[in-house]
Write a protein that holds these residues in place. Structure first.
Motif, PDB file in Angstrom:
ATOM      1  N   ARG A  47      38.018  27.476  33.237  1.00  0.00           N
ATOM      2  CA  ARG A  47      38.248  27.722  34.734  1.00  0.00           C
ATOM      3  C   ARG A  47      37.466  29.049  34.982  1.00  0.00           C
ATOM      4  O   ARG A  47      37.305  29.862  34.087  1.00  0.00           O
TER       5      ARG A  47
ATOM      6  N   LYS B  96      34.091  26.165  40.588  1.00  0.00           N
ATOM      7  CA  LYS B  96      35.513  26.443  40.000  1.00  0.00           C
ATOM      8  C   LYS B  96      35.636  26.477  38.497  1.00  0.00           C
ATOM      9  O   LYS B  96      36.741  26.911  37.965  1.00  0.00           O
TER      10      LYS B  96
ATOM     11  N   ASP C 205      38.101  31.551  36.867  1.00  0.00           N
ATOM     12  CA  ASP C 205      38.760  32.764  36.644  1.00  0.00           C
ATOM     13  C   ASP C 205      39.275  33.383  35.457  1.00  0.00           C
ATOM     14  O   ASP C 205      38.966  34.375  34.915  1.00  0.00           O
ATOM     15  N   GLU C 206      39.097  32.360  34.466  1.00  0.00           N
ATOM     16  CA  GLU C 206      39.202  32.582  33.082  1.00  0.00           C
ATOM     17  C   GLU C 206      37.693  33.130  32.598  1.00  0.00           C
ATOM     18  O   GLU C 206      37.773  34.277  31.599  1.00  0.00           O
TER      19      GLU C 206
ATOM     20  N   MET D 265      35.704  34.836  34.185  1.00  0.00           N
ATOM     21  CA  MET D 265      35.437  36.204  34.877  1.00  0.00           C
ATOM     22  C   MET D 265      36.240  37.207  34.217  1.00  0.00           C
ATOM     23  O   MET D 265      36.192  38.291  34.678  1.00  0.00           O
ATOM     24  N   HIS D 266      37.224  36.892  33.517  1.00  0.00           N
ATOM     25  CA  HIS D 266      38.152  37.837  33.215  1.00  0.00           C
ATOM     26  C   HIS D 266      37.461  38.869  32.077  1.00  0.00           C
ATOM     27  O   HIS D 266      36.551  38.027  31.335  1.00  0.00           O
TER      28      HIS D 266
ATOM     29  N   LEU E  59      46.954  34.642  35.282  1.00  0.00           N
ATOM     30  CA  LEU E  59      46.014  33.699  35.526  1.00  0.00           C
ATOM     31  C   LEU E  59      46.814  32.301  35.813  1.00  0.00           C
ATOM     32  O   LEU E  59      46.129  31.560  36.126  1.00  0.00           O
TER      33      LEU E  59
END
Length: 301
Positions: A178, A148, A180-181, A183-184, A291
């Motif tokens: 995080r 995560k 998702d940050e 993987m941006h 996000l």
């Protein structure tokens, strides 16, 4: 205003510094029009903002491992040995191990890009970075489903990084995002500036760049990347939790306890440079606001 431009040049095609500073003339050609189309409205509103000079970018730095003065890193970072260099990737990954820098670059060369990002603290500058998306490196290691967060760690070598001999912070410097940050596509690992290898004082040979966050989130001289389930510690949050949150997104509506963050000055303009309004997410709101949908951005600062 902020550059939010990522084009498809490889490292061999990076515009020379002298030509780069005259980008608006270059944009008149057919190739330039193609790049502008990819950038969309962001480039149109930002085209008058030129990249900072090499001297601006490489002589005004925060890198406390080499001293707390803005010019200390440029004066002292020559002591840092960057070859050989390895990055340990561990935690919740399929292929943990010590990745040699040259092996990482061999995998990433085809995907290397030129990025033109704006970074901001109390002052701001526009930096033409060379690098690759962090997501590509994480995918190389294989992210497991339980991950995560992504934790980062800077080199600890006080015999070369003499600032680490003093308890300004708890060493080594650590940061986190995080997943998702991380993987941006705007989150990159930078390896150069203006087509040259990144200088020691700017975080050689490999540093994180997260352009919608305050500059201290973009950790330098990275030697370890760990995928975790729990939120990792970050150096400034650990040192002064009442002043620095985990997310550290650029938000002009949330002041630092000791100063306003509603405006900024551009590096290179001198002490009397005109203040300009700070933009939400440093001007990348359209790209990254999803996000944080549903989050209280004052509480999670």
């Amino acid at each position: 205003m902020a550059y939010r431009w990522k084009n498809t040049f490889t490292d061999k095609d990076v515009t020379p510094e002298t030509a780069y500073l005259n980008r608006r003339q270059l944009m008149g050609g057919a190739a330039g029009l193609g790049l502008a189309a990819m950038a969309g409205p962001a480039m149109a509103q930002d085209e008058t903002l030129e990249p900072n000079s090499w001297d601006d970018i490489t002589s005004y730095n925060n890198f406390y491992e080499f001293g707390t003065g803005k010019d200390d890193p440029a004066r002292n970072a020559h002591a840092l040995t960057t070859d050989p260099w390895t990055v340990k990737i561990d935690g919740l990954v399929d292929r943990p191990g010590d990745y040699a820098f040259e092996d990482i670059m061999a995998q990433m060369t085809v995907e290397e890009r030129l990025y033109r990002f704006r970074c901001v603290e109390a002052w701001s500058m526009v930096v033409p970075w060379n690098g690759f998306e962090l997501a590509d490196l994480l995918e190389l290691a294989g992210v497991q489903s339980g991950a995560k967060y992504v934790a980062f760690e800077t080199l600890y070598r006080p015999e070369e990084m003499w600032g680490q001999k003093y308890p300004v912070l708890e060493w080594p410097y650590v940061e986190g995002l995080r997943l998702d940050e991380a993987m941006h596509p705007l989150t990159i690992m930078a390896t150069g500036i203006y087509g040259r290898d990144i200088p020691n004082q700017n975080g050689a040979p490999l540093r994180l760049v997260v352009p919608w966050k305050y500059g201290y989130k973009s950790i330098k001289s990275v030697v370890r990347i760990s995928l975790t389930e729990e939120e990792p510690p970050t150096s400034w949050n650990r040192a002064i939790p009442g002043e620095y949150g985990f997310y550290s997104n650029v938000n002009p509506e949330v002041d630092h306890p000791r100063w306003s963050q509603a405006s900024e000055r551009r590096i290179g303009g001198g002490l009397f440079a005109k203040k300009i309004p700070t933009l939400m997410f440093n001007g990348y709101e359209e790209e990254v606001a999803p996000l944080y949908e549903g989050m209280d951005l004052r509480k999670f600062s």
